[in-house]
Design an enzyme around this catalytic site. Structure first.
Site, PDB file in Angstrom:
ATOM      1  N   GLY A   1      -2.223 -29.957 -18.386  1.00 34.24           N
ATOM      2  CA  GLY A   1      -1.958 -31.335 -18.828  1.00 34.24           C
ATOM      3  C   GLY A   1      -3.104 -31.897 -19.651  1.00 34.24           C
TER       4      GLY A   1
ATOM      5  N   ARG B   1      -3.520 -32.670 -22.648  1.00 38.57           N
ATOM      6  CA  ARG B   1      -3.291 -33.683 -23.695  1.00 38.57           C
ATOM      7  C   ARG B   1      -3.007 -35.053 -23.093  1.00 38.57           C
ATOM      8  NH1 ARG B   1       1.359 -32.173 -27.035  1.00 38.57           N
ATOM      9  NH2 ARG B   1       0.791 -34.098 -28.072  1.00 38.57           N
TER      10      ARG B   1
ATOM     11  N   MET C   1      -3.577 -38.447 -20.424  1.00 34.54           N
ATOM     12  CA  MET C   1      -4.707 -39.375 -20.256  1.00 34.54           C
ATOM     13  C   MET C   1      -5.749 -38.775 -19.315  1.00 34.54           C
ATOM     14  SD  MET C   1      -4.976 -43.345 -19.173  1.00 34.54           S
ATOM     15  CE  MET C   1      -3.973 -43.270 -17.731  1.00 34.54           C
TER      16      MET C   1
ATOM     17  N   SER D   1      -1.158 -39.364  -6.229  1.00 39.00           N
ATOM     18  CA  SER D   1      -1.122 -40.711  -6.769  1.00 39.00           C
ATOM     19  C   SER D   1      -1.041 -41.684  -5.599  1.00 39.00           C
ATOM     20  CB  SER D   1       0.111 -40.830  -7.653  1.00 39.00           C
ATOM     21  OG  SER D   1       0.465 -42.174  -7.802  1.00 39.00           O
TER      22      SER D   1
ATOM     23  N   CYS E   1       1.012 -43.887  -5.133  1.00 40.80           N
ATOM     24  CA  CYS E   1       2.386 -44.218  -4.738  1.00 40.80           C
ATOM     25  C   CYS E   1       2.949 -43.274  -3.681  1.00 40.80           C
ATOM     26  CB  CYS E   1       3.298 -44.307  -5.942  1.00 40.80           C
ATOM     27  SG  CYS E   1       3.455 -42.763  -6.758  1.00 40.80           S
TER      28      CYS E   1
ATOM     29  N   TYR F   1       9.421 -39.580  -7.644  1.00 38.93           N
ATOM     30  CA  TYR F   1       8.087 -39.151  -8.091  1.00 38.93           C
ATOM     31  C   TYR F   1       7.177 -38.937  -6.881  1.00 38.93           C
ATOM     32  CZ  TYR F   1       3.502 -39.766 -10.395  1.00 38.93           C
ATOM     33  OH  TYR F   1       2.212 -39.611 -10.847  1.00 38.93           O
TER      34      TYR F   1
ATOM     35  N   HIS G   1       2.627 -47.735 -18.338  1.00 38.79           N
ATOM     36  CA  HIS G   1       2.072 -48.379 -17.152  1.00 38.79           C
ATOM     37  C   HIS G   1       1.627 -49.792 -17.510  1.00 38.79           C
ATOM     38  CE1 HIS G   1       1.306 -44.260 -15.334  1.00 38.79           C
ATOM     39  NE2 HIS G   1       1.949 -44.921 -14.408  1.00 38.79           N
TER      40      HIS G   1
HETATM   41  N1  LIG Z   1      -1.992 -42.562 -15.131  1.00 38.70           N
HETATM   42  C1  LIG Z   1      -2.248 -43.026 -13.918  1.00 38.70           C
HETATM   43  O1  LIG Z   1      -2.448 -44.216 -13.702  1.00 38.70           O
HETATM   44  C2  LIG Z   1      -2.309 -42.077 -12.764  1.00 38.70           C
HETATM   45  C3  LIG Z   1      -2.597 -42.612 -11.524  1.00 38.70           C
HETATM   46  C4  LIG Z   1      -2.639 -41.768 -10.429  1.00 38.70           C
HETATM   47  C5  LIG Z   1      -2.407 -40.419 -10.601  1.00 38.70           C
HETATM   48  N2  LIG Z   1      -2.147 -39.916 -11.805  1.00 38.70           N
HETATM   49  C6  LIG Z   1      -1.895 -38.472 -11.898  1.00 38.70           C
HETATM   50  O2  LIG Z   1      -2.665 -37.870 -12.905  1.00 38.70           O
HETATM   51  C7  LIG Z   1      -1.935 -36.810 -13.498  1.00 38.70           C
HETATM   52  C8  LIG Z   1      -1.886 -36.986 -15.003  1.00 38.70           C
HETATM   53  O3  LIG Z   1      -1.390 -38.261 -15.343  1.00 38.70           O
HETATM   54  P1  LIG Z   1      -1.585 -38.865 -16.811  1.00 38.70           P
HETATM   55  O4  LIG Z   1      -1.619 -40.327 -16.673  1.00 38.70           O
HETATM   56  O5  LIG Z   1      -2.683 -38.144 -17.510  1.00 38.70           O
HETATM   57  O6  LIG Z   1      -0.187 -38.489 -17.481  1.00 38.70           O
HETATM   58  P2  LIG Z   1       0.138 -38.224 -19.028  1.00 38.70           P
HETATM   59  O7  LIG Z   1      -0.824 -38.926 -19.903  1.00 38.70           O
HETATM   60  O8  LIG Z   1       1.584 -38.480 -19.193  1.00 38.70           O
HETATM   61  O9  LIG Z   1      -0.140 -36.670 -19.176  1.00 38.70           O
HETATM   62  C9  LIG Z   1       0.653 -35.738 -18.527  1.00 38.70           C
HETATM   63  C10 LIG Z   1       0.355 -34.384 -19.097  1.00 38.70           C
HETATM   64  O10 LIG Z   1       1.205 -33.460 -18.436  1.00 38.70           O
HETATM   65  C11 LIG Z   1       1.787 -32.635 -19.423  1.00 38.70           C
HETATM   66  N3  LIG Z   1       3.098 -32.181 -19.002  1.00 38.70           N
HETATM   67  C12 LIG Z   1       4.114 -32.926 -18.484  1.00 38.70           C
HETATM   68  N4  LIG Z   1       5.184 -32.152 -18.275  1.00 38.70           N
HETATM   69  C13 LIG Z   1       4.835 -30.902 -18.677  1.00 38.70           C
HETATM   70  C14 LIG Z   1       5.507 -29.659 -18.715  1.00 38.70           C
HETATM   71  N5  LIG Z   1       6.775 -29.565 -18.304  1.00 38.70           N
HETATM   72  N6  LIG Z   1       4.843 -28.593 -19.190  1.00 38.70           N
HETATM   73  C15 LIG Z   1       3.578 -28.686 -19.627  1.00 38.70           C
HETATM   74  N7  LIG Z   1       2.885 -29.833 -19.600  1.00 38.70           N
HETATM   75  C16 LIG Z   1       3.506 -30.921 -19.138  1.00 38.70           C
HETATM   76  C17 LIG Z   1       1.920 -33.499 -20.649  1.00 38.70           C
HETATM   77  O11 LIG Z   1       2.044 -32.661 -21.758  1.00 38.70           O
HETATM   78  P3  LIG Z   1       2.451 -33.202 -23.230  1.00 38.70           P
HETATM   79  O12 LIG Z   1       1.182 -33.762 -23.770  1.00 38.70           O
HETATM   80  O13 LIG Z   1       2.922 -32.009 -23.925  1.00 38.70           O
HETATM   81  O14 LIG Z   1       3.503 -34.246 -23.003  1.00 38.70           O
HETATM   82  C18 LIG Z   1       0.613 -34.256 -20.599  1.00 38.70           C
HETATM   83  O15 LIG Z   1      -0.423 -33.497 -21.169  1.00 38.70           O
HETATM   84  C19 LIG Z   1      -0.570 -36.844 -12.841  1.00 38.70           C
HETATM   85  O16 LIG Z   1      -0.535 -35.905 -11.802  1.00 38.70           O
HETATM   86  C20 LIG Z   1      -0.457 -38.199 -12.265  1.00 38.70           C
HETATM   87  O17 LIG Z   1       0.362 -38.229 -11.139  1.00 38.70           O
HETATM   88  C21 LIG Z   1      -2.095 -40.710 -12.910  1.00 38.70           C
END
Ligand SMILES: NC(=O)c1ccc[n+]([C@@H]2O[C@H](COP(=O)([O-])OP(=O)(O)OC[C@H]3O[C@@H](n4cnc5c(N)ncnc54)[C@H](OP(=O)(O)O)[C@@H]3O)[C@@H](O)[C@H]2O)c1
Length: 316
Positions: free
Chosen positions: A17, A19, A21, A113, A115, A142, A185
């Protein structure tokens, strides 16, 4: 909880992941370490595809895995794309965790997370509140997928002795956030809305909900730093919350964002829109005892996030 020492230096480190955040913040933080960073684009390996994931792990042989790939979104996305949220997140977790085990990965971190905690659990949310009550219905698919991932990590630790760990970050914000008008978000949504209101000289911005729910926000580069700290020093089946330990009402938070963006109009609230969980603050005493604290103040983090928004949307 006893401290351990895991050596990252010299290792092949896979950020799943990269790419996203969180993944891109992990990459920014990892380039300061002496590691061989490994990433693979979704176009090459869709992490829902078991055969592709197993083949990639067998070939690339990462030694360390940060599992930061997931299908992620705000309240609307979670509530409407319910099937995608449960299927994608279950598939990603099962494929990557099992492939890591089969290919002898030395250490893996699974990102859950906040949640995953019950909707009405006592605040601040302690790690042992998981599975003590009903979840917030809007993001239940989720959360269930994330709980399954957490339980896999626990099971692989206990059956195979795998050094896999679980961390639970609070709401994150910063560079690389998703600014989608419907599926983002709260932080990204507010940055975008106040920015557009400033540009169009709008007299009023209407914020969804009553403004009274309390939320905690962590700058994503702080979160990446916490992940590295825990990867190096923590090894146990217990979850570790990652947050600031401080919360703020959505109304006050909206004012912080408006100030950072430079929007001077009125802010009002639309109580017909859903509020979600009334309060969400993580108990971070375990993380503090493990020697880590957040360092970026909210105002500073939001200022940096707004600069990133301008850059990433080609307006900076
Ligand atoms: N954002 C928050 O506030 C938050 C809070 C708590 C926990 N988290 C956890 O942190 C982690 C990352 O969250 P984030 O905010 O960074 O999300 P994000 O910005 O949406 O990034 C998700 C990443 O996962 C990749 N991905 C999703 N489906 C995929 C698939 N089928 N195959 C390959 N890659 C895939 C996406 O690839 P592409 O770039 O190709 O789409 C992207 O690089 C998650 O586990 C989330 O639960 C986030």
């Amino acid at each position: 909880m006893a401290a351990t020492r895991f050596e990252l230096a010299g290792k092949r480190v896979f950020v799943a992941g990269h790419r996203g955040m969180v993944g891109s913040a992990l990459v920014r933080r990892l380039v300061r370490e002496n590691v061989a960073l490994m990433t693979v684009p979704r176009s090459e390996v869709d992490l829902r595809d078991q055969a592709a994931v197993f083949a990639w792990f067998a070939r690339a042989k990462p030694q360390v895995v940060f599992l930061a790939a997931a299908k992620v979104g705000g309240i609307v996305a979670n509530n409407t794309l319910r099937a995608e949220f449960i299927y994608d997140n279950l598939a990603i977790a099962t494929n990557v965790i099992h492939a890591a085990h089969v290919n002898g990965v030395e250490k893996l971190m699974f990102l859950g997370s906040s949640c995953i905690y019950p909707k009405l659990a006592a605040q601040p949310l302690r790690e042992d509140a998981m599975l003590t009550g009903a979840l917030e219905p809007t993001n239940e698919p989720y959360a269930i997928a994330k709980i399954a991932g957490i339980k896999m990590v626990e099971a692989y630790r206990s059956q195979y002795g795998a050094d896999f760990i679980n961390v639970m970050p609070t709401n994150l914000y910063g560079p690389g956030d998703n600014y989608h008008p419907e599926y983002s978000h709260v932080v990204a949504a507010l940055i975008r809305r106040f920015h557009e209101a400033k540009r169009s000289d709008a007299a009023e911005v209407v914020v969804w909900g009553t403004g009274t729910p309390r939320r905690e926000f962590l700058y994503v580069d702080d979160m990446a730093d916490a992940c590295l700290h825990l990867m190096k020093t923590f090894s146990a089946p217990e979850l570790v919350n990652i947050g600031t330990g401080e919360d703020i009402t959505i109304a006050d938070f909206a004012r912080v964002v408006a100030a950072a963006v430079g929007y001077r109009g009125r802010i009002s609230f639309d109580p017909s829109r859903p509020d979600g969980t009334p309060r969400k603050l993580l108990d971070v005493s375990r993380l503090a005892a493990l020697g880590w604290r957040a360092t970026t103040p909210l105002e500073e983090g939001i200022r940096l996030a707004y600069q990133a928004f301008l850059r990433e949307t080609g307006q900076g």
